[in-house]
Write a protein that holds these residues in place. Structure first.
Motif, PDB file in Angstrom:
ATOM      1  N   GLU A 161       0.834  -1.196   0.000  1.00 45.89           N
ATOM      2  CA  GLU A 161       0.000   0.000   0.000  1.00 45.89           C
ATOM      3  C   GLU A 161       0.870   1.249   0.000  1.00 45.89           C
ATOM      4  O   GLU A 161       1.951   1.288   0.590  1.00 45.89           O
ATOM      5  CB  GLU A 161      -0.908   0.026   1.231  1.00 45.89           C
ATOM      6  N   GLU A 162       0.395   2.304  -0.662  1.00 46.05           N
ATOM      7  CA  GLU A 162       1.045   3.595  -0.600  1.00 46.05           C
ATOM      8  C   GLU A 162       0.889   4.178   0.804  1.00 46.05           C
ATOM      9  O   GLU A 162      -0.076   3.866   1.510  1.00 46.05           O
ATOM     10  CB  GLU A 162       0.451   4.548  -1.633  1.00 46.05           C
ATOM     11  N   PRO A 163       1.827   5.023   1.254  1.00 43.81           N
ATOM     12  CA  PRO A 163       1.753   5.546   2.626  1.00 43.81           C
ATOM     13  C   PRO A 163       0.435   6.217   2.970  1.00 43.81           C
ATOM     14  O   PRO A 163      -0.115   5.991   4.048  1.00 43.81           O
ATOM     15  CB  PRO A 163       2.924   6.532   2.685  1.00 43.81           C
ATOM     16  N   GLU A 164      -0.101   7.045   2.066  1.00 47.57           N
ATOM     17  CA  GLU A 164      -1.351   7.737   2.385  1.00 47.57           C
ATOM     18  C   GLU A 164      -2.508   6.758   2.533  1.00 47.57           C
ATOM     19  O   GLU A 164      -3.405   6.947   3.360  1.00 47.57           O
ATOM     20  CB  GLU A 164      -1.678   8.807   1.343  1.00 47.57           C
ATOM     21  N   ARG A 165      -2.478   5.690   1.776  1.00 48.29           N
ATOM     22  CA  ARG A 165      -3.508   4.664   1.883  1.00 48.29           C
ATOM     23  C   ARG A 165      -3.346   3.864   3.186  1.00 48.29           C
ATOM     24  O   ARG A 165      -4.319   3.565   3.879  1.00 48.29           O
ATOM     25  CB  ARG A 165      -3.405   3.733   0.676  1.00 48.29           C
ATOM     26  N   ALA A 166      -2.101   3.531   3.533  1.00 49.08           N
ATOM     27  CA  ALA A 166      -1.844   2.766   4.749  1.00 49.08           C
ATOM     28  C   ALA A 166      -2.285   3.552   5.985  1.00 49.08           C
ATOM     29  O   ALA A 166      -2.920   3.002   6.893  1.00 49.08           O
ATOM     30  CB  ALA A 166      -0.366   2.403   4.838  1.00 49.08           C
ATOM     31  N   VAL A 193       6.910  12.705   3.631  1.00 46.92           N
ATOM     32  CA  VAL A 193       6.231  12.656   4.917  1.00 46.92           C
ATOM     33  C   VAL A 193       4.743  12.493   4.651  1.00 46.92           C
ATOM     34  O   VAL A 193       4.175  13.192   3.799  1.00 46.92           O
ATOM     35  CB  VAL A 193       6.467  13.932   5.743  1.00 46.92           C
ATOM     36  N   THR A 194       4.110  11.574   5.360  1.00 46.51           N
ATOM     37  CA  THR A 194       2.668  11.391   5.292  1.00 46.51           C
ATOM     38  C   THR A 194       2.123  11.516   6.705  1.00 46.51           C
ATOM     39  O   THR A 194       2.724  11.007   7.654  1.00 46.51           O
ATOM     40  CB  THR A 194       2.315  10.016   4.708  1.00 46.51           C
ATOM     41  N   LEU A 234      -2.235  14.261   4.855  1.00 46.91           N
ATOM     42  CA  LEU A 234      -1.244  15.165   4.269  1.00 46.91           C
ATOM     43  C   LEU A 234      -0.120  14.346   3.671  1.00 46.91           C
ATOM     44  O   LEU A 234       0.353  13.387   4.287  1.00 46.91           O
ATOM     45  CB  LEU A 234      -0.717  16.095   5.360  1.00 46.91           C
ATOM     46  N   THR A 235       0.325  14.734   2.486  1.00 44.45           N
ATOM     47  CA  THR A 235       1.497  14.130   1.848  1.00 44.45           C
ATOM     48  C   THR A 235       2.460  15.251   1.508  1.00 44.45           C
ATOM     49  O   THR A 235       2.066  16.235   0.864  1.00 44.45           O
ATOM     50  CB  THR A 235       1.108  13.365   0.582  1.00 44.45           C
TER      51      THR A 235
END
Length: 271
Positions: A161-166, A193-194, A234-235
């Motif tokens: 998973e992408e960080p924002e999704r995780a 940073v997420t 936030l990304t």
């Protein structure tokens, strides 16, 4: 409870962002200006940083208050990095995990922190236990709500998973299981940073193309600081910041690898 900060930018001494500002994370350990829950963050602290020639971060963590650690003062003066994540801790519950309970948590190339609390912990988290393979559950770094949140995030990251999704899916799952939880999560791999704003304050300061700071609260009164709306992911990178709303978990069902109805089979390590 807790305060945390992530920095991406030109290489600088850790103390420039963690100690020297008038309202730095160091000062927030006893005098936060915008903390809504708790008053003193004296139950441990930690800092993680990246070296240009090594993708795996280093960490320095302690169980006591940051102001009582003279070794940290020396470290912050001379260690330099262009990618940092640091936190000061106000424990949800008393425990014996010592520095293992202090953020940042780490695995692979990741650093992670949780500012908040899981309502009804640990009973409220029981429905989410099947989301982790047994070996990952037994490998928890501490017996705290934040360590369990990190284990779920890390599992999703390792599943691709992408960080924002995780982060977003982990927040939604806890919001379903324990709706009064506060779930400000902060994650970095040294390049991006997420973060999530869910129940507590989150701010960012960016000079596009040069540096970005994401923090629980501003460390000075620079007008460049912007507050992140609640229920937001936030990304960020050195280039700038993107914001997106986090959906209401009451109307968006869990999908893909985040489902927790049953443990994985030996041939299916991710869900």
């Amino acid at each position: 409870m807790c305060r945390h900060l992530a920095y991406l930018g030109p290489e600088a001494p850790l103390g420039r962002y963690l100690v020297e500002p008038a309202h730095s994370l160091f000062r927030q350990s006893w005098a936060p200006r915008r903390q809504r829950y708790g008053t003193v963050n004296a139950d441990g602290f930690g800092v993680g940083w990246y070296s240009p020639d090594d993708p795996v971060p280093a960490r320095y963590r302690r169980a006591g208050p940051i102001w009582a650690d003279l070794s940290f003062a020396d470290l912050a003066r001379v260690v330099r990095s262009g990618a940092v994540l640091a936190a000061v801790r106000d424990a949800t519950l008393a425990g014996a995990d010592a520095e293992a309970a202090a953020a940042p948590f780490a695995a692979d190339r990741w650093l992670f922190s949780h500012n908040g609390a899981i309502a009804g912990w640990p009973d409220s988290a029981a429905p989410l236990v099947p989301a982790l393979p047994p070996v990952e559950l037994l490998s928890l770094q501490a017996r705290t709500d934040s360590a369990f949140v990190w284990a779920l995030v890390l599992h999703l990251l390792r599943c691709g998973e992408e960080p924002e999704r995780a982060l977003g899916e982990t927040v939604r799952r806890f919001a379903r299981a324990a709706p009064a939880s506060r779930l400000n999560l902060l994650l970095t791999d040294g390049t991006t940073v997420t973060a999530t704003a869910w129940g507590d304050t989150l701010w960012y300061r960016t000079e596009p193309g040069r540096s970005t700071v994401v923090a629980s609260e501003p460390y000075d009164d620079d007008p460049l600081w912007q507050e992140v709306p609640d229920r937001t992911v936030l990304t960020a990178s050195r280039a700038g910041v993107l914001l997106a709303p986090l959906e209401d978990p009451a109307t968006v069902p869990a999908v893909g690898p985040a489902r927790a109805e049953a443990p994985p089979s030996p041939k299916e390590p991710c869900r």
